[in-house]
Design an enzyme around this catalytic site. Structure first.
Site, PDB file in Angstrom:
ATOM      1  N   GLY B 273       6.869   8.380   5.490  1.00  0.00           N
ATOM      2  CA  GLY B 273       6.456   6.981   5.412  1.00  0.00           C
ATOM      3  C   GLY B 273       6.497   6.418   4.001  1.00  0.00           C
ATOM      4  O   GLY B 273       6.630   7.153   3.014  1.00  0.00           O
ATOM      5  N   HIS B 274       6.317   5.103   3.910  1.00  0.00           N
ATOM      6  CA  HIS B 274       6.419   4.394   2.633  1.00  0.00           C
ATOM      7  C   HIS B 274       5.310   4.815   1.676  1.00  0.00           C
ATOM      8  O   HIS B 274       4.189   5.075   2.080  1.00  0.00           O
ATOM      9  CB  HIS B 274       6.381   2.889   2.870  1.00  0.00           C
ATOM     10  CG  HIS B 274       5.146   2.406   3.568  1.00  0.00           C
ATOM     11  ND1 HIS B 274       4.930   2.575   4.922  1.00  0.00           N
ATOM     12  CD2 HIS B 274       4.048   1.774   3.106  1.00  0.00           C
ATOM     13  CE1 HIS B 274       3.777   2.050   5.261  1.00  0.00           C
ATOM     14  NE2 HIS B 274       3.213   1.569   4.182  1.00  0.00           N
ATOM     15  N   ASN B 275       5.686   4.889   0.398  1.00  0.00           N
ATOM     16  CA  ASN B 275       4.762   5.191  -0.712  1.00  0.00           C
ATOM     17  C   ASN B 275       4.387   6.663  -0.813  1.00  0.00           C
ATOM     18  O   ASN B 275       3.708   7.053  -1.764  1.00  0.00           O
ATOM     19  CB  ASN B 275       3.443   4.400  -0.609  1.00  0.00           C
ATOM     20  CG  ASN B 275       3.652   2.908  -0.492  1.00  0.00           C
ATOM     21  OD1 ASN B 275       4.718   2.403  -0.842  1.00  0.00           O
ATOM     22  ND2 ASN B 275       2.672   2.204   0.018  1.00  0.00           N
TER      23      ASN B 275
END
Lengths: 383, 383, 383
Positions: B273-275
């Protein structure tokens, strides 16, 4: 040594750098309260650790707020009532910081925005219809009779099947596959390599198969010696503002359509089975698997890794917690968890009870000893 | 009837057959002990059942060792102290047989190795920069300003977005998608249809949404009538020697970068996922899902199907067993298992306790009967 | 404003509308009993709610049967012994309704059926061999020495690696990736973006790694400071009539071949690891993950989301229920469930027992109180 084909594509260039906004303008645009110098120019948005002096640092989580002390940024976005730990030139305070961030990111997003036009390497069948301002990237194939709404962007390597209809202002990322006759609303976003309109996983056996016998009797008394395919002659229909994640798959219906309602967001690697109907404004997180012929209501939230059996109905506003396996219908506005899924409080109580098992075993052993003593009579008990 | 375009691509031919190595040369190359005829020529490597006379049979597992008796091979790789069950011309004995096999496979691997050059059907934007010896396969698109390091191979149908930077000696398999501004180190391998840099799954509601109310009170008292997108204006950065599996997805960060550290290997159908930041030398097996904003340490092992909630930290050298759901931080160098994940010993004890439940029910019933007897007095108890 | 390349592809047009069948002809074709007017012309097949007057409404599920009352259709397919709730012109009654539906769909399926020929944008290496009637879609790449059997359809954007062999009458959907030297039987269907022949996820450490120490002692006493890749020099072999779902991945073997037997159907987003052998006529549902070196028998059914550890053997005709995690071999013709998987009855009993935990806690508390009373003597007990 550089070698390449002399095939310039002036359309696929990144947008020019955004012109700076003043801190005050940003406050107005995102509905945040301004504290300090509203005239401060802001050229970008960044995390505190990597922000430059002219960036707005995003510090809406506690750890980021602490990092602000060592940041080069002179402006920040913080949560209402937070006190930035050093003197900034100014900051923005937001009651709903993630919503404010969403609006802020719109101001500073610079997607590679191809202006209208068909890349010289793309192939568009003559009977396909492209709306005004449509952008067709390198190696895109648009099939016979397909329609692409105005302003829609097809990034490189997209496939649009014969007779598909794509609305206006959509963005299909590289390698997205839109099957024959599939329909997309307006402003739909399809991430890379997602597949809309693959055939459903649907088979029959001429006589009762192993699954049927196991369901009926708990025993396997038949063999699947012949497996017959049910062709999917239906389609897929996505409403306006739907988003589909990377490598997700939405299968076409046997008859009719598999549908995803307006505003629903589907994450990466999600599977939506044939004939399933999903309502509006749902949030369906990564790696969820929804079997065939399900009815998912409006505003349903399915957390990561949830699995849903076929023919299940989930009511409006329900939430299914991560990793749950849903084998029965879920009423509206309830939270369920577990495998099999049950009301959240029940699932939590069950987990707590399982954690007590060691103590229960000791309690039973202790009771057994005490009962044995009692059975042996008072003299025995005294020893 | 054969029809095709007259578009020869002399570069995409398989490598010529490997020249034979002597058994002694192989022993030296892979660090194994040689027993028997070191001069024996070896032309290939195979399983015992399918090996020809001039192949080296790999028999490092017990079942393969037994199959050696019926094999045509005259040489074998075996585990240290194993006794091959028949007279071979020679064999190699390895203390770390899988490591020896890894080195052996390097000697005999013959990947389709395109020499440098751009396939006539590829499209490379004029502002892109290709290093020496870069190979660009059929229908590859390289966007504006992208940089491809020397010796890197882009197999057919790869997309490289505008401004992406790919290091030296990488291999991107067919259909791999590298998004705008994504950065890859050297010697990175990306399997087919993997997506690097899709948008994160990140949304906000203008007012408190259903998830927030469920978290706060256990009840759903709000409706997600408006869902606002958080654009991902960040990127993805992969370190040197990273490998990404087929159809895996690594989402770009909201701001900054989603990162995968040097030497980390990610299997098929994994979602990052993002980050999220993943450390060096991790092993992340198939269908793992890592939510947004996680911090995964160095040398972490995530077995197949593990799910990790957002904002979780996993310490260096930790191992998460297959199918676990991680909802809390995991300390360094610990093994966790279960859903929710807990220390392995605890999870195993819990499973053992659950298996005792039937006996516990019987014990409680027995005790209840005995207590009832005791309560009825001694006369009653004697009957 | 419409812009496109002048690249007509007369081959990729949808088939013409099917000519109508009479209800009696359909009854004969699908082996159903005819009730009513056998001469009734039928132009299509649809669900009751959306059927037009000349469609055959499919009403083989109870809910659909009820909807028939309000349908415009004058003919229907129903389950044996069902009584359609209104006077139709005629209906078909089937003992095995899903099987009858499968045959019915074949009559009315109209896939975009490209006649033989190579699209002008495709690239086929001169040494590749295409059988009679092969259709090669837009932007397809066929590598050196590959063979495509007669009648096979390669939809747009398919990649066929060097030396791959694809049988007759196969259909590879857009973006399917067939790796070098991979072999497919006849009538194989590969859904969009599936990957056949990605490298296996296989690594070794020069010295004992963290997983080995955890297995041996329960503790992590080693660090994976160096991870060495095992190249996959083997291949993938699919039998006749195999189907592979969208975005599924079948990895190539280290040596030899990963195999899928004749007639086996694999759903979307399934992972089949390197060296695994799957038998004939299996049904493998969505998001199943099968690790490396497994042996799956014939006619095995793996329901959605099942995970299987490496080196596991599953016997013929076994069924693994949804979401199960298989860590031990499964005997033939047994049904297993749970995580870890166990015989179904055992798993169900365990779940039932866990649901009794609350009562057990109350029972133990009650017994403890009663024993305490007994221990305090009769006087105490009377109070």
């Amino acid at each position: 040594m550089l070698r390449r084909l002399a095939r310039p594509d002036p359309r696929m260039t990144p947008s020019p750098p955004a012109t700076p906004h003043s801190l005050g303008e940003i406050a107005a645009a995102i509905g945040a309260d301004l504290v300090g110098d509203g005239a401060l120019p802001v050229r970008g948005v960044a995390e505190p650790a990597t922000a430059r002096a002219d960036d707005l640092a995003v510090a809406i989580e506690p750890v980021a707020l602490r990092l602000l002390a060592g940041s080069a940024a002179r402006a920040a976005l913080v949560v209402e009532d937070a006190v930035p730990p050093r003197v900034l030139s100014g900051y923005l305070s937001a009651r709903r910081p993630r919503h404010a961030l969403a609006l802020l990111l719109r101001l500073f997003d610079r997607p590679a925005q191809p202006p209208g036009g068909v890349h010289p390497t793309a192939a568009v069948e003559p009977s396909a219809r492209l709306g005004e301002g449509v952008s067709v990237g390198a190696f895109v194939y648009v099939g016979d009779g397909a329609e692409i709404g105005r302003g829609t962007v097809l990034m490189p390597h997209v496939t649009v099947g014969a007779g598909a209809r794509i609305g206006a202002d959509c963005r299909l990322h590289p390698g997205a596959r839109v099957g024959e006759r599939v329909t997309l609303g307006d402003r739909v976003i399809v991430q890379p390599n997602a597949c809309l309109g693959a055939d459903g996983f649907s088979y029959a056996t001429p006589d009762a198969g192993s699954i049927e016998t196991a369901r009926a009797s708990g025993r396997i008394t038949a063999r699947n010696t012949e497996i017959v395919r049910l062709n999917s002659i239906g389609t897929v229909v996505l409403g306006d503002d739907v988003e589909i994640g990377a490598n997700a798959t939405i299968d076409r219906a046997t008859l009719g359509a598999t549908t995803v309602g307006r505003g629903t967001k589907i994450d990466n690697l999600v599977l939506v089975g044939h004939n399933t109907a999903i309502g509006d404004n749902c949030l369906i997180a990564g790696q969820v698997g929804i079997s065939g012929s399900c009815r998912i209501g409006d505003r349903v939230v399915l957390a990561g890794g949830v699995g849903i059996a076929d023919h299940i109905a989930i009511g409006d506003d329900a939430i299914v917690m991560a990793g749950s396996g849903v084998g029965r219908d879920v009423p509206a506005a309830t939270v369920v968890a577990g495998f099999p899924a049950m009301p959240r409080d029940e699932a939590f109580a069950q987990h707590a009870n399982v954690r007590r098992l060691g103590q229960m075993l000791r309690d039973i052993a202790g009771l057994t000893k005490r009962v044995r003593r009692l059975e042996s009579g008072p003299d025995e008990g005294e020893r």
